[in-house]
Scaffold this active site. Structure first.
Site, mmCIF file in Angstrom:
data_model
loop_
_atom_site.group_PDB
_atom_site.id
_atom_site.type_symbol
_atom_site.label_atom_id
_atom_site.label_comp_id
_atom_site.label_asym_id
_atom_site.label_seq_id
_atom_site.Cartn_x
_atom_site.Cartn_y
_atom_site.Cartn_z
ATOM 1 N N GLY A 30 131.574 40.025 -51.547
ATOM 2 C CA GLY A 30 130.777 38.819 -51.320
ATOM 3 C C GLY A 30 130.508 38.054 -52.602
ATOM 4 C CB SER A 31 127.578 36.023 -53.625
ATOM 5 O OG SER A 31 127.495 35.388 -52.386
ATOM 6 C CB THR A 32 128.877 40.752 -56.477
ATOM 7 O OG1 THR A 32 129.807 41.310 -55.558
ATOM 8 C CG2 THR A 32 127.472 41.080 -56.022
ATOM 9 C CB ILE A 33 133.787 37.982 -55.942
ATOM 10 C CG1 ILE A 33 134.186 39.399 -55.595
ATOM 11 C CG2 ILE A 33 135.006 37.166 -56.323
ATOM 12 C CD1 ILE A 33 134.834 40.171 -56.727
ATOM 13 C CE LYS A 34 129.591 32.436 -53.835
ATOM 14 N NZ LYS A 34 128.293 32.305 -53.177
#
Lengths: 87, 580
Positions: free
Chosen positions: B293-297
């Site tokens: 999820g957003s931890t990849i951004k």
């Protein structure tokens, strides 16, 4: 005559060496038994050390230390503003 | 006169006779000796040896497992096991009651153990007795019951490091975790020696070493048992409070790549064999895959910055808060309007991340993500580690290309995500993780320029100061991090109300000493946002970990300074600094 004397001397030497061998062998066995018992002691001490280490680790478990600190001794973690940093 | 000569002759004769018989006797003895020595020596030697030569096994102690400060985490100690020889044991039948009482079983249970095995010479009665039980059995002195020394593994910290350590089976062989991964080193090799024993069975002489003894080596882990405990306690409390299915936390030292703590919930106590259910002893942090999820951004943004097409303050239009990619729609929580690149991270805008990703070549994005280690093993030698999934860019559809930028369509393990964040924390260097203490630096690889890594860290700092992760703040320290709230994928798409709450953080943000990944699986306590569920766990663990590890505070009463972007953010020209 001379030959006889030499033969007797050699014979005596051989006998002495045989006695020496027996004595040495005996001494080596005795030393070995001692070594063996020292090894046993070492193993025993090793095991005891392991057990004491285990006991120490069990007494020093964080769960236990924390429980005692908080419940019996009423200790708390100081709040950040109670901490003064020295540089 | 004649009598005298006769007696002298007599004497002479007798003397000859005596000498002759002596010589004969001596000759017979020598002959026999020669015969024994030459013809029968082998046979006799063999029989002699068989009477007093014995082969003895020397037990090799299994090595200890220690934490990085030398605290014991797994120790073998001797225990006794009771065995029976059924044929002899049966003669003591009237005293079976006493034995049953000592072992706390019924006589009927003894019967079912013994009766079908009457032909056998050796049956274990019970293994690993307590010292009291052993003494009691020796006291009973029953015919056909014997005690044998065996070794048993103890784990003083119990549940706290269960997943890291794993456990051994009843024969002291490693089955899981470190015990399995380092079985060869830990086990050692028992020695074999040939000895002479006397009548009483005492060893009198060491004849030869058939096989040298090699005691098991100790294994020193990179784990700090104090931090491990703090993480264990915080995760356990959180999983309980959030009524979550499971949780993991990994704490890594970004400079050395060493894992300082690794905990999972639900947990198990390795001392207790009955406690071992697969679902409890699975080391989720290395085996379980999830969509990040957003931890990849931050990585999407890092790749964009490295490409030279973006700077931290490049404007990105996210109005109206959703955007169509083919037949699919990417949505934000609300309309964030115009954001800069840093704002995309701070507000966690899916639209912004997708727009950035779509402007990059698929290959650039894919190579970038690969270079952070996604889709490859971390080299942490724990059993069952999985690769994760990052599909080849040749097969991407547009929507896949877009969703990857916010962490859907790929899957990672917690240790993999931790390794990727160490790149940001460690000024762009990627290195393998390790669960054993590293005393020397290992080969590392530059995958990001130091400027980009620092700029992304500053963006992540803003996430904690004023963005979605304010609950990750630790008083006295700068903290950088990114939250993630992921819809769990089920067979038919994504589940509506089942989430994974994530937080990836580092402390202190300026010069990170620790990187931590927190994963909470299906929180059901009314909150599911990563910033509300996972970030507070990070904060509570780090408050204590910084104290334990003596990490000096870097933000004492300092007002938050406005973020200044590093000038070198645009692509560096030197070739060795360029990302592959």
């Amino acid at each position: 005559m001379r030959l006889l004397a030499v033969a007797v001397l050699v014979g005596l030497c051989a006998f002495a060496s045989a006695v020496e061998l027996v004595l040495n062998r005996h001494a080596s066995r005795k030393l070995f038994v001692e070594l063996q018992s020292l090894r046993d002691t070492q193993q025993q001490l090793d095991q005891e050390w392991g057990q004491l280490l285990l006991e120490q680790a069990t007494w020093a478990t964080h769960v236990r230390v924390e429980g005692i600190a908080r419940e019996q001794l009423g200790m708390v973690t100081p709040a950040p503003r109670q901490v003064v940093e020295l540089r | 006169m004649s009598t005298r000569t006769r007696s002298r002759r007599d004497l002479k004769l007798r003397r000859r006779l005596v000498v002759a018989s002596f010589l004969l006797a001596a000759g017979a003895l020598v002959g026999r000796a020669v015969e024994l020595q030459l013809h029968e020596s082998e046979f006799l030697q063999g029989h002699g040896d068989a009477r007093y030569l014995r082969t003895d096994q020397i037990h090799a102690n299994r090595g200890m497992v220690l934490d990085r400060n030398g605290e014991p985490l797994a120790i073998s100690t001797p225990t006794q096991s009771a065995w029976i020889k059924p044929a002899d044991f049966i003669t003591e039948r009237e005293r079976w009651g006493e034995l049953a009482e000592t072992l706390n079983v019924s006589v009927a249970q003894l019967e079912t153990l013994v009766m079908p095995r009457l032909e056998r010479k050796f049956v274990y009665l019970r293994r690993h007795l307590t010292p009291d039980e052993g003494a009691a059995i020796r006291e009973l002195d029953l015919e056909g019951v014997g005690l044998q020394q065996e070794y048993r593994r103890f784990y003083p910290e119990g549940e706290v490091a269960g997943h890291v350590l794993g456990f051994t089976n009843v024969d002291d062989r490693g089955q899981e975790g470190i015990e399995l991964a380092f079985e060869e080193q830990l086990r050692g090799q028992p020695g074999l020696r040939r000895v002479i024993k006397d009548r009483l069975g005492r060893v009198v002489e060491d004849v030869e070493r058939l096989h040298p003894i090699r005691p098991g080596q100790d294994i020193v882990l990179s784990i700090d048992e104090r931090v491990q405990y703090v993480a264990y306690r915080a995760l356990k409390n959180a999983v309980h409070a959030e009524r979550a299915r499971a949780g993991s936390m990994v704490i890594v030292d970004p400079h050395s790549g060493e894992i300082i703590a690794l905990v999972n919930q639900p947990s198990f106590n390795p001392n207790n064999r009955a406690d071992r259910k697969v679902s409890h002893y699975r080391n989720r942090a290395v085996t379980d895959l999830f969509e990040p999820g957003s931890t990849i951004k931050p990585f999407t943004v890092a790749i964009a910055l490295e490409s030279g097409r973006y700077a931290p303050d490049t404007a990105i239009e996210t109005t109206p808060g959703y955007f169509k990619v083919g037949r699919n729609t990417v949505r934000d929580v609300r309309n964030f309007g115009t954001l800069d690149v840093a704002g995309v991270i701070e507000k966690s805008s899916n639209v912004g991340a997708s727009k950035i990703a779509l402007s990059l070549e698929p290959e650039t994005l894919w190579r970038g993500l690969r270079s952070f280690g996604f889709g490859s093993l971390t080299d942490v030698v724990l059993p069952g580690e999985t690769y994760g999934r990052l599909n080849d860019y040749a097969n991407w559809s547009d929507i896949e290309h877009a969703t990857l930028s916010f962490g859907y369509g790929m899957s990672v393990t917690a240790v993999q995500l931790a390794r990727a964040y160490t790149v940001l924390a460690n000024d762009g260097w990627l290195q393998p993780l390790s669960i054993v203490r590293r005393d020397e630096p290992v080969a590392r690889e530059r995958v990001l320029s130091a400027e980009t890594a620092r700029n992304v860290r500053r963006m992540l700092e803003r996430v904690v100061v004023q963005g979605t992760a304010q609950q990750a703040a630790v008083p006295g320290y700068t903290v950088a991090g990114k939250t993630g709230t992921v819809h769990k994928s089920v067979d038919a798409g994504y589940a509506e109300h089942r989430y994974l709450s994530l937080f990836a953080g580092m402390i202190p943000a300026r010069e990170p000493r620790l990187v931590a990944i927190t994963v909470i699986d299906e929180p059901d306590g009314g909150e599911h946002f990563g910033g509300r569920v996972a970030a507070p766990i990070f904060a509570s663990v780090m408050r204590e970990a910084t104290r334990i590890l003596n990490i000096p505070p870097d933000a004492l009463g300092e007002p938050a300074a406005p973020t200044v972007w590093l000038a070198g953010a645009l692509p560096s020209t030197s070739s060795e600094e360029a990302a592959p």
